[in-house]
Design an enzyme around this catalytic site. Structure first.
Site, short mmCIF file in Angstrom:
data_model
loop_
_atom_site.label_atom_id
_atom_site.label_comp_id
_atom_site.label_asym_id
_atom_site.label_seq_id
_atom_site.Cartn_x
_atom_site.Cartn_y
_atom_site.Cartn_z
N ALA A 66 -4.02 -13.70 5.56
CA ALA A 66 -5.28 -14.08 4.94
C ALA A 66 -5.44 -13.21 3.70
CB ALA A 66 -6.43 -13.86 5.92
N GLY A 112 -2.31 -13.84 9.05
CA GLY A 112 -2.61 -15.27 9.00
C GLY A 112 -1.40 -16.13 8.63
N GLU A 115 0.31 -16.61 11.83
CA GLU A 115 -0.54 -17.50 12.62
C GLU A 115 -0.37 -18.96 12.18
OE1 GLU A 115 -3.91 -14.78 11.86
OE2 GLU A 115 -4.29 -14.94 14.01
N GLU A 135 -2.78 -6.81 11.54
CA GLU A 135 -4.23 -6.72 11.35
C GLU A 135 -4.82 -5.37 11.74
OE1 GLU A 135 -2.62 -9.45 12.24
OE2 GLU A 135 -3.66 -11.21 11.44
C1 HXC Z 1 -4.27 -10.51 -0.81
C2 HXC Z 1 -2.10 -9.86 -1.18
C3 HXC Z 1 -1.81 -9.99 0.19
C4 HXC Z 1 -2.85 -10.42 1.05
C5 HXC Z 1 -0.03 -9.35 -0.82
N1 HXC Z 1 -0.97 -9.46 -1.76
N2 HXC Z 1 -0.52 -9.67 0.38
N3 HXC Z 1 -3.32 -10.12 -1.67
N4 HXC Z 1 -4.05 -10.68 0.51
N5 HXC Z 1 -2.65 -10.63 2.36
C6 HXC Z 1 -0.84 -9.20 -3.19
C7 HXC Z 1 -0.77 -7.72 -3.49
O1 HXC Z 1 -2.07 -7.16 -3.53
C8 HXC Z 1 -0.11 -7.73 -4.84
O2 HXC Z 1 -1.07 -8.07 -5.81
C9 HXC Z 1 0.87 -8.90 -4.73
O3 HXC Z 1 0.38 -9.70 -3.66
C10 HXC Z 1 2.27 -8.44 -4.38
O4 HXC Z 1 2.21 -7.64 -3.22
P1 HXC Z 1 2.75 -6.13 -3.15
O5 HXC Z 1 1.99 -5.45 -2.08
O6 HXC Z 1 2.73 -5.50 -4.50
O7 HXC Z 1 4.26 -6.37 -2.71
P2 HXC Z 1 5.19 -5.39 -1.85
O8 HXC Z 1 4.95 -3.96 -2.26
O9 HXC Z 1 6.56 -5.96 -1.95
O10 HXC Z 1 4.67 -5.53 -0.35
C11 HXC Z 1 4.74 -6.79 0.31
C12 HXC Z 1 3.88 -6.73 1.60
C13 HXC Z 1 2.45 -6.25 1.20
C14 HXC Z 1 4.51 -5.77 2.61
C15 HXC Z 1 3.86 -8.14 2.17
O11 HXC Z 1 1.96 -7.06 0.13
C16 HXC Z 1 1.48 -6.31 2.32
O12 HXC Z 1 1.47 -5.46 3.20
N6 HXC Z 1 0.56 -7.29 2.26
C17 HXC Z 1 -0.51 -7.42 3.21
C18 HXC Z 1 0.02 -7.95 4.51
C19 HXC Z 1 -1.07 -8.01 5.56
O13 HXC Z 1 -1.65 -6.99 5.97
N7 HXC Z 1 -1.39 -9.22 6.00
C20 HXC Z 1 -2.40 -9.42 7.01
C21 HXC Z 1 -3.74 -9.66 6.35
S1 HXC Z 1 -4.99 -9.76 7.57
P3 HXC Z 1 -1.14 -7.29 -7.23
O14 HXC Z 1 -2.34 -7.90 -7.88
O15 HXC Z 1 -1.26 -5.84 -6.92
O16 HXC Z 1 0.16 -7.65 -7.89
C22 HXC Z 1 -4.94 -11.31 8.13
C23 HXC Z 1 -6.03 -11.68 9.11
C24 HXC Z 1 -6.02 -13.15 9.47
O17 HXC Z 1 -4.10 -12.08 7.80
C25 HXC Z 1 -7.25 -13.53 10.24
C26 HXC Z 1 -8.54 -13.49 9.46
C27 HXC Z 1 -9.72 -14.05 10.21
#
Ligand code: HXC
Length: 259
Positions: A66, A112, A115, A135
Site C-alpha cells: 500500500a 499490500g 496481499e 507491516e
Molecule cells: C510509497 C513507496 C513504497 C510504498 C517504495 N516506494 N515502496 N512509496 N509506498 N509502499 C517509493 C520509495 O519511497 C521511493 O520513492 C521509490 O518508491 C523507490 O523505492 P526505494 O525505497 O528508493 O527503493 P529501494 O531502496 O530499492 O528499496 C525497495 C524496497 C523499499 C525494499 C521495496 O522501497 C521498501 O521497503 N518499500 C516499502 C515496502 C513496505 O513496507 N511495504 C508495505 C507497506 S504497508 P522516492 O520518491 O524516494 O524515489 C502495506 C499495508 C497494506 O502494504 C494494508 C493497508 C490497510
C-alpha cells in the site's frame, strides 16, 4: 479506458492487468485501487475473457505495498478500519472473479502487494521476486486480507513467522513454503502458458471449482462437502458436462461452450 496507474490488455481470452506506478514501485494508492476495481468490472462484463493475469510494470517490483505516504496521513481507529475494509473489498473482488486469476510476481511483492498476489488463484514468481508482509516494521498489521489469506494458504505457523519477523522470502523459499506455485524466468509468459492450459477446460467447471474451494475454506468439513455436492450438481446441469463426458467416450476432443 484511460487509466493513470494501471494498464489493461486483452490477448485473446486472457486479460492482463498491470500495476504501473514506477515512481513508487507500483505501490497501491487509493486511486490505483479504484482503477483496479474499474478494470475488474470491465473484465467481469466481457464474456470473451476467460482468465486474468495480474502483474507489475518493470523489473524491480510487482507491487511494493500500500502507498505508505497515504497510510501516514491516516488518523484514528475509524479511518484505519475503513482503509482496511475498502482494500479487502478489492482483493475479495479479485478472488471472487469466476475466471482463473494468476499473479505473475516480478521483484518486490510486499505488504499490500503480496496481499494482491494472495487474492489470486495461482502465483508464478520470477527468481527476482522478494515477498513478505513487513507491516509490523511500520507499526501496522496486514490489512488487505494478508493475516487471513496467508494463514489459510501456507498454515498459521509459517504465516506467523513471516508476519512477525517481517522478513522477505526469495522465490525458491516461497516455492517450498507453498506461497507460490511456480518459479519461472519469465513469469508473465509462464502465466500465459498456465492460463492457456486452464482455458482448455470447461469454463463453468473452472468457476465452480473456485467457488467450492473459496466457500469451503470459510466453513467446516461437513458444510464444505455439502457445498461441493451442490456445485457438483450444478456442473452436471451444464451442457459442457454432456460434451466433456460424451467426447471422452467417443474418443474425440471436447468442444466446450461455457454453457
Ligand atoms: C510509497 C513507496 C513504497 C510504498 C517504495 N516506494 N515502496 N512509496 N509506498 N509502499 C517509493 C520509495 O519511497 C521511493 O520513492 C521509490 O518508491 C523507490 O523505492 P526505494 O525505497 O528508493 O527503493 P529501494 O531502496 O530499492 O528499496 C525497495 C524496497 C523499499 C525494499 C521495496 O522501497 C521498501 O521497503 N518499500 C516499502 C515496502 C513496505 O513496507 N511495504 C508495505 C507497506 S504497508 P522516492 O520518491 O524516494 O524515489 C502495506 C499495508 C497494506 O502494504 C494494508 C493497508 C490497510
Amino acid at each position: 479506458l484511460d487509466f493513470e496507474n494501471i494498464t489493461l490488455d486483452q490477448h485473446g481470452a486472457i486479460a492482463v492487468l498491470t500495476v504501473n506506478r514506477p515512481k513508487a514501485l507500483n505501490a497501491l494508492n487509493g486511486e490505483t485501487l479504484g482503477e483496479i476495481v474499474q478494470a475488474l468490472d470491465l473484465i467481469a462484463e466481457n464474456a470473451e475473457i476467460g482468465a486474468l493475469i495480474v502483474t507489475g510494470a518493470g523489473e524491480k517490483a510487482f507491487v511494493a505495498g500500500a502507498d505508505i505516504s497515504e497510510l501516514n496521513a491516516l488518523d484514528g481507529v475509524y479511518a484505519g478500519r475503513e482503509v482496511s475494509l475498502s482494500g479487502q473489498d478489492v482483493m475479495t473482488q479479485i478472488s471472487n472473479l469466476p475466471i482463473p486469476v494468476i499473479a505473475a510476481v516480478n521483484g518486490f511483492a510486499l505488504g499490500g502487494g503480496l496481499e494482491l498476489a494472495l487474492a489470486c488463484d495461482v502465483r508464478v514468481a520470477a527468481p527476482s521476486a522478494r515477498m513478505g508482509l513487513p507491516e509490523v516494521t511500520l507499526g501496522l498489521i496486514p490489512g488487505f486480507g494478508g493475516t487471513q489469506r496467508l494463514a489459510r494458504l501456507i498454515g498459521a505457523g509459517r504465516a506467523l513467522d513471516l508476519m512477525l519477523t517481517a522478513r522477505q522470502v526469495k522465490a525458491d523459499e516461497a516455492l517450498s513454503l507453498g506461497l507460490v506455485n511456480y518459479v519461472a524466468d519469465d513469469p508473465l509468459s509462464k502465466s500465459r502458458e498456465i492460463a492457456e492450459t486452464m482455458l482448455k477446460n470447461a469454463p463453468i467447471a473452472l468457476s465452480l471449482v473456485k467457488e467450492a474451494v473459496r466457500r469451503g475454506l470459510n466453513t467446516d468439513l461437513d458444510a464444505g462437502l455439502e457445498i461441493e455436492a451442490d456445485l457438483f450438481g450444478m456442473a452436471v446441469a451444464t451442457s459442457d458436462f454432456r460434451e466433456g463426458t460424451g467426447a471422452f467416450l467417443a474418443k474425440r476432443p471436447a468442444q466446450f461452450k461455457g454453457e
